[in-house]
Design a protein around this motif. Structure first.
Motif, mmCIF file in Angstrom:
data_model
loop_
_atom_site.group_PDB
_atom_site.id
_atom_site.type_symbol
_atom_site.label_atom_id
_atom_site.label_comp_id
_atom_site.label_asym_id
_atom_site.label_seq_id
_atom_site.Cartn_x
_atom_site.Cartn_y
_atom_site.Cartn_z
ATOM 1 N N LEU A 113 -14.814 1.975 5.640
ATOM 2 C CA LEU A 113 -13.830 3.032 5.409
ATOM 3 C C LEU A 113 -13.846 4.069 6.681
ATOM 4 O O LEU A 113 -15.095 4.100 6.987
ATOM 5 N N GLN A 155 -11.479 8.298 4.759
ATOM 6 C CA GLN A 155 -11.423 7.479 3.375
ATOM 7 C C GLN A 155 -12.793 7.784 2.642
ATOM 8 O O GLN A 155 -12.614 8.090 1.462
ATOM 9 N N VAL A 210 -1.218 2.423 5.191
ATOM 10 C CA VAL A 210 -2.656 2.712 4.840
ATOM 11 C C VAL A 210 -3.570 1.604 5.097
ATOM 12 O O VAL A 210 -4.648 1.607 5.378
ATOM 13 N N GLU A 211 -2.907 0.457 4.948
ATOM 14 C CA GLU A 211 -3.573 -1.026 5.015
ATOM 15 C C GLU A 211 -4.278 -1.130 6.384
ATOM 16 O O GLU A 211 -5.353 -1.804 6.554
ATOM 17 N N ARG A 266 -13.551 9.625 -1.007
ATOM 18 C CA ARG A 266 -14.151 8.997 -2.140
ATOM 19 C C ARG A 266 -15.275 9.860 -2.442
ATOM 20 O O ARG A 266 -15.587 10.548 -3.789
ATOM 21 N N PRO A 326 -2.041 6.980 -0.268
ATOM 22 C CA PRO A 326 -1.921 6.263 1.134
ATOM 23 C C PRO A 326 -0.810 7.330 2.049
ATOM 24 O O PRO A 326 -1.169 7.430 2.978
ATOM 25 N N ASP A 366 -12.541 -3.264 5.388
ATOM 26 C CA ASP A 366 -12.791 -3.787 4.203
ATOM 27 C C ASP A 366 -13.980 -2.504 3.556
ATOM 28 O O ASP A 366 -14.248 -1.551 3.959
ATOM 29 N N SER A 367 -14.299 -2.738 2.224
ATOM 30 C CA SER A 367 -14.926 -1.537 1.675
ATOM 31 C C SER A 367 -16.203 -1.274 2.288
ATOM 32 O O SER A 367 -16.590 0.022 1.895
ATOM 33 N N GLY A 387 0.922 -1.561 0.010
ATOM 34 C CA GLY A 387 0.205 0.044 0.017
ATOM 35 C C GLY A 387 0.786 1.145 -0.106
ATOM 36 O O GLY A 387 0.298 2.184 -0.479
#
Lengths: 987, 171
Positions: free
Chosen positions: B93, B97, B83-84, B101, B113, B89-90, B43
């Motif tokens: 966020l 984050q 960043v990981e 988006r 990241p 999971d999606s 990442g």
């Protein structure tokens, strides 16, 4: 459509959030360097030329080959034996290979490839390669290179000006003869690049069983370059498999020029029998990847007394650097149809000259020739206003193509598809509040501040006609092999459970095209965008592609997007047929929405989308007889408007033509000469917007780069061809503090030539911002000659005149030594506690001299007072091995001598000389010296800010060690003594 | 710190996003190369290798640092956040984050990241920054795609809605 039913939800035109983002925000992107590699993969590192122009006399790789981890070392000899030179757009007697053959032509050119077990080891081994160069005279400035007696970059070509073409449209000479005024201007546009944050990555794997290359590369197209790579590797296109990753860390055109490295790593893989990976570093990228061509344009306008332009006469000299790589000279011909901008100008004369110089080869960079062209056009429009005492916006307004003229054929043949430019101007003035900006300016000026307003209007071409480059050929030459058009292809697949996936011929680098494709396909199939899986990894052995494939020329919305639309329509038609059978209605009376397919007139009569799709997989026997089993459709789109050039050289260079009009207010700080953008208004007509969020992203991003071009960014070369912008501390990219918020305005005039009505938007503001800001600076300072980037130094010279030369003294930049670039000069004095005769003996004694030269491992005598040495030296962050030559001449024992010599190594080269004087003083010797040094190569590119100090330190070390050698520490002068001496007081 | 041998590969253990992660590193191996190649945490990205662009920014013991200007062996035994570790999971966020988006604060995502790690550190120290302060903090990063406009909007958005770390309320 039934009101209130889910089918009414449409996504095209909506600001749909990007489907790409979640993975990227979690650090789960799949960029080229993140992907797994085969066990046993080797890593490449490249030794690059420190000279702008030199013959390669010899290359000794023996020591490097013996270094730990090194598996192979390749030079131009292997490349010449195993590959063919890259084919070019023009048939010229120039040869370009993936490693230099016999001669280097720019600083940074690849000379030797080391392949080792890891990258660190490969880089270590570079230091042990000995290359002997014989420097040649250089041609760096395009105008110098175009002169008859200029050094030839490619002697076989017989000239550096490798193409000259004249074009005439309408009656330009008559228009100039009849004009009330002629307004003319010469502009120089710099070299720059948008420098993606991720560099090039190549992993090449030669498969001996079937003589095939399997290559992963973050290439962005166009695939016109695929045959260039395949031919260089001497294989058919199908034997060169190019795979591109899902994510790419920025492209901006730049990732087209990765192709020589594909050939290089592929060849290395064939030699070593293992995969070879190479990741470009930042210095390699800045110095050797690509630059937008710098251009000199002399533009004349024939003007009536009320400011109407009746003709343009262009004389363009475009600098392509050391090689003409495909698809160059695109930047000169891609905007050819737009040479009259958004204006009604029926007469046009053009002279295009391509020149080669000792600089990095030019290539694709966002804007692709337009920022250069519009800088000339819009500067001239402003000069017309100044010379005729008119308002600059009135000059623009009077010349705009009138509403109702579309499609409009420009003088050079572009077919402007749609627009209403006067209305756009009106909206920009009203909604951007120009009145308020003018009041701001008047107030600032009344207070004595330096404030100016600039304007510009441009046409943004979208989706290139693949035939535009043939405009460079004569009509007769073209007839043998006519070229034109642009093909795009998308595949939509529906799997047995009804899941929809899409693959396409685009390689986005952040534009969010996956989201746009999902929106388009979702709308056709009555689904939601997040139900569509878009996989944009591309594989030339498995996916549809053609020469136009790729991401460039703002083509997506009028190319790949349309192919997706067509593929989805085919899928829809097939599923409609299947559904109609089970709904017992005719196909035309079937609608899609909310994951269902239903009878339009009776939505309750419905079948689930996945059931209809499933039938084609689970029970193909049940399908109507005309349907094939499975659901996988390819959409192909090739717009008919993109024809090859006409016999009169008229060419529709692009498919869509957006319009933008910008204006800005800037203020210049009179003390720091810093230009501050106070307000920036940008008005766009880009047809129908598929996703306004993505459109805004393109505008904000190209605006940010436009600010960089206008104020900061330039690849700087010294007169000797040294490259001086090798770090992000030298090549300045704007940050969040330098990029203001633009006011973005829109209108939508759909394009009639593309089914979704959208026009390309990817490049726009990098075409407008540089000239808009330049016009504002011209307005603020009442100056005519405005060059970008408008750095404080340049603006200061515009306000106060050129800076006076610094007073003579220590380590000032040397007065121009011949051909000098990064030249340094200095002087100093050391007191040595030994008699002059003693010091003299040391200088002439090889063994003692070896101990005196800083970092010397070894010294060989090669003649009378002539030595070769191996030394390790460092400047700032870089340290490396060099071959040194040292010669003593003009000996006047024991009083004075001239020391001259040079250093050569992977980090660069330097040449210098100095005069040493010995004078008896207080029982010791005063050693005084003066020196001049020129530096080129990596050290000059990255260490520019430190070179002066480092050189001074090295020279001083030499004399301190000399003192130590003759028997004692040097007598250090106090800073007080030095100050007194500097002031001319004391001894 | 024990004396390290130049040629040898030394064991290095870090607490990466709250979990132990171990690998081997020559003394000269950069922290970012160690994370990417030895641990497989790809990442964090390399953008310039000379500490100017900020793409490789990670947090070491909570503080944002350039992982291209630090050796892996210097991180031995320390906490490293990348960043990981921000979201799971999606559907989960963080507010920051999600704001990225929503405000289209990223395009190619290569610099993102590092930008996220700097902002996370910054907002912990300065939870109510002004736009000028946000821009000054972001000036440690180079982004070539976005013109920074979306990033500034995203941070302002997070600041006015109360913080970067927590997940957004479900809509």
């Amino acid at each position: 459509m039934t009101q209130g039913h889910p089918q009414s939800e449409k996504f095209v035109g909506q600001p749909v959030e990007r489907l790409e983002d979640a993975a990227l925000l979690m650090g789960r992107g799949r960029y080229a360097d993140d992907l797994p590699i085969r066990v046993g993969t080797l890593h490449g590192a490249i030794l690059r030329s420190p000279h702008a122009h030199a013959e390669i006399v010899s290359i000794d790789t023996s020591e490097a080959e013996a270094r730990p981890g090194v598996v192979a070392v390749l030079t131009g000899d292997e490349i010449k034996e195993l590959t063919d030179p890259f084919i070019m757009v023009l048939k010229l007697p120039l040869q370009h290979w993936s490693l230099a053959v016999e001669r280097v032509r720019f600083v940074g050119e690849s000379v030797v490839l080391v392949v080792a077990e890891d990258r660190y080891q490969a880089e270590d081994a570079l230091e042990y390669i000995k290359v002997e160069y014989k420097p040649l005279p250089v041609a760096v400035d395009p105008r110098d290179a175009a002169k008859e007696d200029a050094p030839l970059i490619h002697p076989a070509a017989g000239t550096n000006v490798v193409s000259v073409r004249n074009f005439n449209y309408g009656e330009p000479d008559k228009a100039f003869a009849e004009a009330d005024h002629t307004v003319e201007l010469t502009i120089e546009f710099p070299r720059n690049s948008q420098t993606p944050m991720e560099g090039y990555v190549v992993v090449a794997d030669y498969l001996p069983g079937n003589n095939t290359y399997d290559v992963l590369a973050n290439f962005q197209g166009p695939y016109t370059v695929h045959p260039v790579m395949a031919r260089s590797l001497r294989v058919s296109g199908s034997a060169l498999r190019i795979r591109t990753p899902q994510d790419s860390g920025g492209g901006f055109g730049v990732k087209q020029a990765i192709f020589p490295y594909v050939t290089l790593m592929s060849t290395a893989s064939k030699i070593v029998g293992r995969p070879v990976k190479w990741v470009e570093d930042r210095l390699e990228h800045l110095s050797a990847a690509v630059a937008a061509p710098n251009r000199v344009i002399h533009l004349e306008a024939a003007v009536t007394k009320d400011g109407k332009v009746t003709a343009f006469r262009f004389d363009q000299l475009d600098d392509y650097g050391a090689y003409l790589r495909a698809p160059m000279p695109g930047p000169l011909y891609r905007p050819h149809g737009c040479l009259t901008g958004p204006y009604f100008i029926p007469n046009l004369s053009v002279t295009n000259r391509l020149v080669l110089t000792n600089k990095t080869p030019s290539g694709m960079v966002r804007g692709f020739g337009c920022p250069q062209m519009y800088f000339a056009i819009e500067r001239v429009m402003q000069c017309i206003a100044v010379e005729l005492d008119l308002d600059p916006l009135d000059v623009i307004s009077r010349n705009l193509i009138p509403a109702g003229s579309f499609p409009y054929r420009s003088a050079a043949g572009a077919i402007y598809d749609s627009g209403d430019y006067p209305k756009a101007l009106e909206i920009a003035v009203e909604e951007g509040d120009l009145k308020e900006l003018k009041e701001r300016r008047d107030k600032a000026r009344a207070e004595g501040r330096l404030y100016g307003i600039g304007y510009c209007a441009v046409i943004e071409p979208g989706q290139s006609n693949m035939g535009y480059l043939s405009t460079i050929l004569t009509a007769e030459e073209r007839r043998k092999n006519p070229k034109g058009g642009s093909v795009s292809q998308v595949t939509v697949n529906v799997e047995p459970l009804g899941g929809v996936s899409v693959t396409a011929d685009c390689m986005p680098q952040g534009q969010g095209q996956g989201t746009a494709l999902a929106q388009i396909v979702a709308d056709e199939l009555g689904l939601k965008p997040d139900q569509i899986r878009v996989n944009l990894e591309h594989d030339t052995q498995k996916d549809a592609w053609s020469i136009a494939s790729g991401n460039y020329s703002s083509r997506f919305v009028s190319s790949t997007a349309i192919a997706a639309h067509r593929a989805a329509q085919k899928v829809r038609a097939k599923l409609a047929t299947i559904a109609a059978q089970s709904l017992n209605v005719s196909e035309e009376k079937v609608s899609f929405g909310g994951g269902q397919i239903f009878a339009t007139e009776n939505p309750d009569n419905a079948i689930k989308f996945h059931r209809a799709a499933g039938a084609a997989h689970w029970h193909p026997g049940s399908l109507p007889t005309e349907l094939e089993a499975g659901v996988r459709e390819i959409g192909v789109w090739a717009p008919p408007e993109l024809d090859s050039p006409s016999d009169s050289d008229r060419i529709n260079t692009s498919l869509t033509y957006g319009f933008k009009i910008d204006y800005c207010g800037i203020e210049i700080d009179p003390d720091t000469a810093e230009v501050r953008i106070d307000k920036y208004v940008t008005m766009h007509d880009t047809g129908k917007m598929i996703n306004p969020l993505l459109v805004r992203g393109q505008i904000e991003g190209s605006f940010g780069w436009g600010v960089g071009i206008a104020l900061y960014e330039e690849f700087v070369y010294a007169e000797d061809g040294s490259f001086l912008s090798g770090t992000f501390a030298d090549y300045l990219c704007p940050t969040a503090c330098e990029v203001p918020k633009p006011v973005i305005l829109h209108m939508e005039t759909p394009s009639p030539f593309t089914p979704l009505g959208a026009k390309g938007i990817g490049e726009g503001n990098c075409m407008t911002v540089p000239v808009c800001v330049a016009n504002a600076v011209s307005d603020a300072l009442d100056v005519r000659d405005v060059r970008v980037p408008l750095t404080p130094a340049r603006v200061s010279a515009m306000i106060h005149g050129e800076e006076a030369a610094p007073p003579a003294g220590r380590a000032a930049p040397a007065a121009k030594a011949e051909g000098a670039g990064r030249a340094l000069a200095g002087e100093g004095t050391t007191l040595v506690p030994a008699a002059p005769e003693e010091v003299w003996k040391t200088l002439l004694d090889a063994e003692k001299l070896a101990a005196v030269i800083p970092g010397c491992h070894r010294l060989d005598v090669v003649g009378d007072n002539d030595y070769r040495a191996e030394v390790t030296l460092g400047v700032g962050p870089v340290k490396g091995r060099f071959q040194a030559s040292v010669r003593l001449a003009e000996l006047d024992a024991p009083r004075s001598a001239t020391l001259s010599g040079g250093l050569d190594g992977p980090l660069g080269s330097s040449r210098g000389s100095g005069r040493v004087r010995l004078e008896a003083r207080d029982g010791g010797t005063e050693v005084s010296y003066t020196y001049t040094v020129e530096v080129t190569g990596k050290v000059a590119a990255v260490g520019g800010r430190m070179l002066d100090g480092a050189t001074r330190m090295l020279v001083r070390q030499f004399f301190e060690r000399l003192a130590a050698q003759v028997g004692g520490p040097p007598v250090h002068e106090s800073w007080w003594t030095r100050l007194l001496r500097a002031l001319g007081i004391g001894q | 710190m024990p004396r390290l041998s130049r040629e040898a590969r030394h064991p290095v253990t870090i607490i990466l996003n709250g979990k132990r992660a171990s690998g081997y590193a020559e003394p000269r191996l950069l922290l970012v190369d160690f994370l990417r190649r030895e641990i497989g945490a790809t990442g964090s990205h390399v953008g310039c290798e000379h500490g100017v662009c900020g793409a490789c920014t990670v947090r070491v013991d909570g503080k944002a640092v350039r992982s291209c200007l630090m050796y892996a062996v210097q991180a031995d035994g320390r906490r490293v956040d990348t960043v990981e570790g921000l979201g799971d999971d999606s559907s989960d966020l963080t507010a920051l984050q999600s704001a990225f988006r929503r405000e289209h604060a990223l395009q190619c995502g290569y610099c993102t990241p590092g930008v996220l790690m700097s902002i996370s550190d910054f907002l912990e120290r300065n939870p109510k920054p002004t736009e000028t302060e946000i821009r000054e903090m972001l000036s440690g990063h180079i982004c070539r795609c976005t013109g920074y406009a979306g990033m500034v909007r995203a941070v302002l958005d997070v600041v006015s809605n109360g913080g970067a770390a927590e997940s957004p309320k479900s809509e």
